[in-house]
Design a protein around this motif. Structure first.
Motif, short mmCIF file in Angstrom:
data_model
loop_
_atom_site.label_atom_id
_atom_site.label_comp_id
_atom_site.label_asym_id
_atom_site.label_seq_id
_atom_site.Cartn_x
_atom_site.Cartn_y
_atom_site.Cartn_z
N ALA A 1 0.83 -1.20 0.00
CA ALA A 1 0.00 0.00 0.00
C ALA A 1 0.87 1.26 0.00
CB ALA A 1 -0.93 -0.01 1.22
N VAL A 2 1.93 1.27 0.79
CA VAL A 2 2.83 2.42 0.83
C VAL A 2 3.56 2.57 -0.50
CG1 VAL A 2 4.92 3.34 1.93
CG2 VAL A 2 3.08 2.40 3.34
N SER A 3 3.98 1.47 -1.07
CA SER A 3 4.66 1.52 -2.37
C SER A 3 3.73 2.05 -3.45
CB SER A 3 5.16 0.13 -2.76
OG SER A 3 6.09 -0.34 -1.83
N LEU A 4 2.51 1.59 -3.45
CA LEU A 4 1.53 2.06 -4.43
C LEU A 4 1.24 3.54 -4.23
CD1 LEU A 4 -0.37 1.26 -6.74
CD2 LEU A 4 -2.11 0.80 -5.01
N ALA A 5 1.13 3.96 -2.98
CA ALA A 5 0.87 5.37 -2.70
C ALA A 5 2.04 6.24 -3.13
CB ALA A 5 0.59 5.56 -1.21
N ALA A 6 3.26 5.72 -3.11
CA ALA A 6 4.44 6.48 -3.52
C ALA A 6 4.58 6.50 -5.03
CB ALA A 6 5.69 5.89 -2.88
N VAL A 7 4.19 5.42 -5.69
CA VAL A 7 4.38 5.31 -7.14
C VAL A 7 3.29 6.07 -7.92
CG1 VAL A 7 4.35 3.66 -9.06
CG2 VAL A 7 5.68 3.17 -7.02
N LEU A 8 2.09 6.11 -7.44
CA LEU A 8 1.00 6.77 -8.16
C LEU A 8 1.27 8.25 -8.45
CD1 LEU A 8 -2.24 5.13 -6.78
CD2 LEU A 8 -1.19 4.86 -9.02
#
Length: 67
Positions: free
Chosen positions: A9-16
């Motif tokens: 979830a943190v990775s997705l929030a950073a990549v978006l």
């Protein structure tokens, strides 16, 4: 299991936001060659005045005499 979900979830929030910054509009603007379609330029009308031309020439001579 929760840590994997949290990391994902943190990775997705950073990549978006990074991917959103790469967005490029696909709108195409076609221009006619030699045709200006912007705002009218007030300097064009002023440049026809001989007094304005003389002021520009004097300004040029004031700063360009050493060249």
């Amino acid at each position: 299991m929760k840590t994997r979900f949290l990391i994902a979830a943190v990775s997705l929030a950073a990549v978006l936001p990074l991917l959103a910054g790469c967005y490029e509009s696909r709108d195409v603007t076609l221009h006619d060659a030699g045709v200006y379609k912007g705002k009218t330029d007030p300097l064009v009308e002023m440049s026809a005045d001989p007094a304005y031309q003389e002021r520009l020439r004097e300004r040029l001579l004031m700063v360009q005499t050493d060249r």
